[in-house]
Design a protein around this motif. Structure first.
Motif, short mmCIF file in Angstrom:
data_model
loop_
_atom_site.label_atom_id
_atom_site.label_comp_id
_atom_site.label_asym_id
_atom_site.label_seq_id
_atom_site.Cartn_x
_atom_site.Cartn_y
_atom_site.Cartn_z
N LYS A 136 0.81 -1.22 0.00
CA LYS A 136 0.00 0.00 0.00
C LYS A 136 0.85 1.27 0.00
CE LYS A 136 -3.98 -2.16 0.35
NZ LYS A 136 -5.02 -2.09 -0.70
N GLN A 137 1.95 1.25 0.74
CA GLN A 137 2.84 2.41 0.80
C GLN A 137 4.22 2.01 0.33
OE1 GLN A 137 1.48 3.51 5.14
NE2 GLN A 137 2.29 5.39 4.20
N CYS A 138 4.82 2.82 -0.51
CA CYS A 138 6.17 2.53 -1.01
C CYS A 138 6.83 3.83 -1.44
CB CYS A 138 6.11 1.56 -2.18
SG CYS A 138 7.75 1.12 -2.83
N SER A 139 7.96 4.15 -0.82
CA SER A 139 8.72 5.33 -1.19
C SER A 139 10.16 5.11 -0.77
CB SER A 139 8.12 6.58 -0.53
OG SER A 139 8.75 7.76 -1.01
N ASP A 140 10.90 6.18 -0.61
CA ASP A 140 12.29 6.13 -0.17
C ASP A 140 12.50 7.23 0.86
OD1 ASP A 140 15.36 6.73 -0.35
OD2 ASP A 140 15.10 4.84 -1.44
N VAL A 141 13.26 6.93 1.89
CA VAL A 141 13.52 7.91 2.95
C VAL A 141 14.15 9.18 2.38
CG1 VAL A 141 14.83 8.32 5.07
CG2 VAL A 141 13.67 6.13 4.72
N SER A 142 14.85 9.06 1.28
CA SER A 142 15.47 10.23 0.66
C SER A 142 14.43 11.22 0.13
CB SER A 142 16.38 9.80 -0.49
OG SER A 142 15.63 9.17 -1.52
N GLN A 143 13.16 10.80 0.04
CA GLN A 143 12.10 11.66 -0.46
C GLN A 143 11.45 12.52 0.62
OE1 GLN A 143 11.49 11.92 -3.87
NE2 GLN A 143 13.40 10.76 -3.74
N LEU A 144 11.94 12.45 1.86
CA LEU A 144 11.45 13.34 2.89
C LEU A 144 11.58 14.80 2.45
CD1 LEU A 144 13.04 11.67 6.06
CD2 LEU A 144 10.58 11.96 5.67
N ILE A 145 10.53 15.58 2.65
CA ILE A 145 10.60 17.01 2.33
C ILE A 145 11.63 17.68 3.23
CG2 ILE A 145 9.33 19.19 2.30
CD1 ILE A 145 6.79 17.54 1.68
N TRP A 146 11.52 17.41 4.52
CA TRP A 146 12.50 17.86 5.50
C TRP A 146 13.29 16.64 5.97
CZ3 TRP A 146 13.29 22.96 6.93
CH2 TRP A 146 12.35 23.88 6.43
N SER A 147 14.58 16.63 5.72
CA SER A 147 15.41 15.49 6.09
C SER A 147 15.41 15.30 7.60
CB SER A 147 16.85 15.69 5.60
OG SER A 147 17.48 16.72 6.34
N THR A 148 15.92 14.17 8.05
CA THR A 148 16.03 13.92 9.48
C THR A 148 16.81 15.03 10.18
OG1 THR A 148 15.86 11.52 9.22
CG2 THR A 148 16.93 12.33 11.22
N ALA A 149 17.94 15.41 9.60
CA ALA A 149 18.76 16.46 10.21
C ALA A 149 18.02 17.79 10.27
CB ALA A 149 20.07 16.62 9.44
N GLU A 150 17.34 18.14 9.18
CA GLU A 150 16.59 19.41 9.15
C GLU A 150 15.42 19.38 10.14
OE1 GLU A 150 17.29 20.73 4.50
OE2 GLU A 150 15.77 19.22 4.98
N THR A 151 14.77 18.23 10.24
CA THR A 151 13.65 18.10 11.18
C THR A 151 14.12 18.28 12.62
OG1 THR A 151 12.40 16.63 9.71
CG2 THR A 151 11.91 16.51 12.05
N ILE A 152 15.22 17.61 12.98
CA ILE A 152 15.76 17.75 14.34
C ILE A 152 16.13 19.20 14.62
CG2 ILE A 152 17.74 17.16 15.80
CD1 ILE A 152 17.70 14.39 14.42
N ALA A 153 16.80 19.84 13.67
CA ALA A 153 17.24 21.22 13.86
C ALA A 153 16.03 22.14 14.07
CB ALA A 153 18.07 21.68 12.66
N TYR A 154 15.01 21.99 13.25
CA TYR A 154 13.84 22.86 13.38
C TYR A 154 13.09 22.58 14.68
CZ TYR A 154 9.94 25.77 11.88
OH TYR A 154 9.00 26.78 11.79
N LEU A 155 12.89 21.30 14.99
CA LEU A 155 12.19 20.92 16.21
C LEU A 155 12.89 21.48 17.45
CD1 LEU A 155 9.84 19.29 17.47
CD2 LEU A 155 11.34 17.27 17.39
N SER A 156 14.22 21.54 17.40
CA SER A 156 14.98 22.02 18.55
C SER A 156 14.87 23.52 18.76
CB SER A 156 16.46 21.63 18.41
OG SER A 156 17.13 22.44 17.44
N THR A 157 14.28 24.23 17.79
CA THR A 157 14.00 25.66 18.02
C THR A 157 12.68 25.84 18.76
OG1 THR A 157 12.77 26.04 15.94
CG2 THR A 157 15.19 26.21 15.86
N LEU A 158 11.87 24.79 18.80
CA LEU A 158 10.57 24.84 19.48
C LEU A 158 10.63 24.22 20.88
CD1 LEU A 158 8.34 23.67 16.50
CD2 LEU A 158 8.62 26.02 17.32
#
Length: 238
Positions: free
Chosen positions: A175-197
């Motif tokens: 049902k679901q199939c993609s690649d982690v590289s297709q994240l709009i915000w990468s893991t690193a970017e997500t962590i960085a942004y979340l850490s501002t909140l």
């Protein structure tokens, strides 16, 4: 000190020692669960939203929403009350092992202890109603048993998961199939942004988003999710 009743036990997730083997000794104590909304472009489109790279947004689940599923076993997800439309959402989950606030993107992965497979189970009808009325999503996302989770695989063994297939099948049908590289915000970017909140601390888990293909489940369905390098997560809807 005396408590008026016994404190709830600490929610802790076993650490995977090697492929197919979870540690009998080490546990990752969970503090908070953060989830990123609409972080794959195709999923944003299927939910009726523009996938442009707008700032990420987050919602939360309580730590005790976790249903731990051991490697090689099949966990159980009890179909929740007050809904007729529960959806599966397979996700790469990041386990934070080092505290930080206002983390720089190029240092963000230094704060990752490991990775896991998770399901963000969603009462889609309650979510749609909340959206329509401009209300929070808590009842749609943070209900009991809403976060089935496999063991945590340390970075020291699997490295950083920045690409690789992410899939989910229902009763053997993909049902679901993609690649982690297709994240709009990468893991690193997500962590960085979340850490501002929020100040991130050891024990935090971050569900990084689900790819397209989300859909309803019914009692008896077998969900089989995977991320390349992390094995499988098997969950039966009961």
């Amino acid at each position: 000190m005396e408590y008026v009743f016994a404190p709830a036990p600490i929610v802790a997730v076993p650490i995977a020692e090697s492929a197919g083997v979870a540690s009998a000794r080490e546990r990752f104590p969970v503090r908070r669960i953060y989830c990123v909304g609409r972080n794959y472009a195709a999923h944003a489109r299927e939910m009726g939203h523009d996938p442009d790279r707008e700032p990420p947004f987050f919602f939360a689940k309580p730590a005790d929403a976790i249903v731990y599923v051991a490697l090689g076993s099949t966990g159980e997800f009890p179909y929740p009350s007050r809904t007729n439309d529960v959806h599966h959402e397979i996700e790469l989950v990041v386990a934070i092992g080092r505290a930080g606030r206002d983390i720089e993107v190029d240092r963000a992965l230094d704060h990752v202890y490991g990775y896991a497979l998770g399901l963000d189970m969603t009462r889609r009808d309650l979510q749609a109603e909340a959206k329509k009325m401009g209300r929070p999503w808590d009842g749609a996302k943070g209900f009991d048993h809403s976060a089935p989770l496999g063991p945590i695989h340390p970075v020291s063994r699997v490295g950083h998961i920045e690409q690789g297939a992410i899939r989910l099948a229902v009763n053997g049908v993909e049902k679901q199939c993609s690649d982690v590289s297709q994240l709009i915000w990468s893991t690193a970017e997500t962590i960085a942004y979340l850490s501002t909140l929020f100040e991130l601390r050891p024990g935090d888990l971050v569900f990084t988003g689900t790819p397209e293909g989300v859909g309803p489940v019914v009692r008896g369905d077998l969900l089989t999710g995977s991320v390349q390098g992390l094995g499988e997560l098997n969950v039966r809807v009961v």
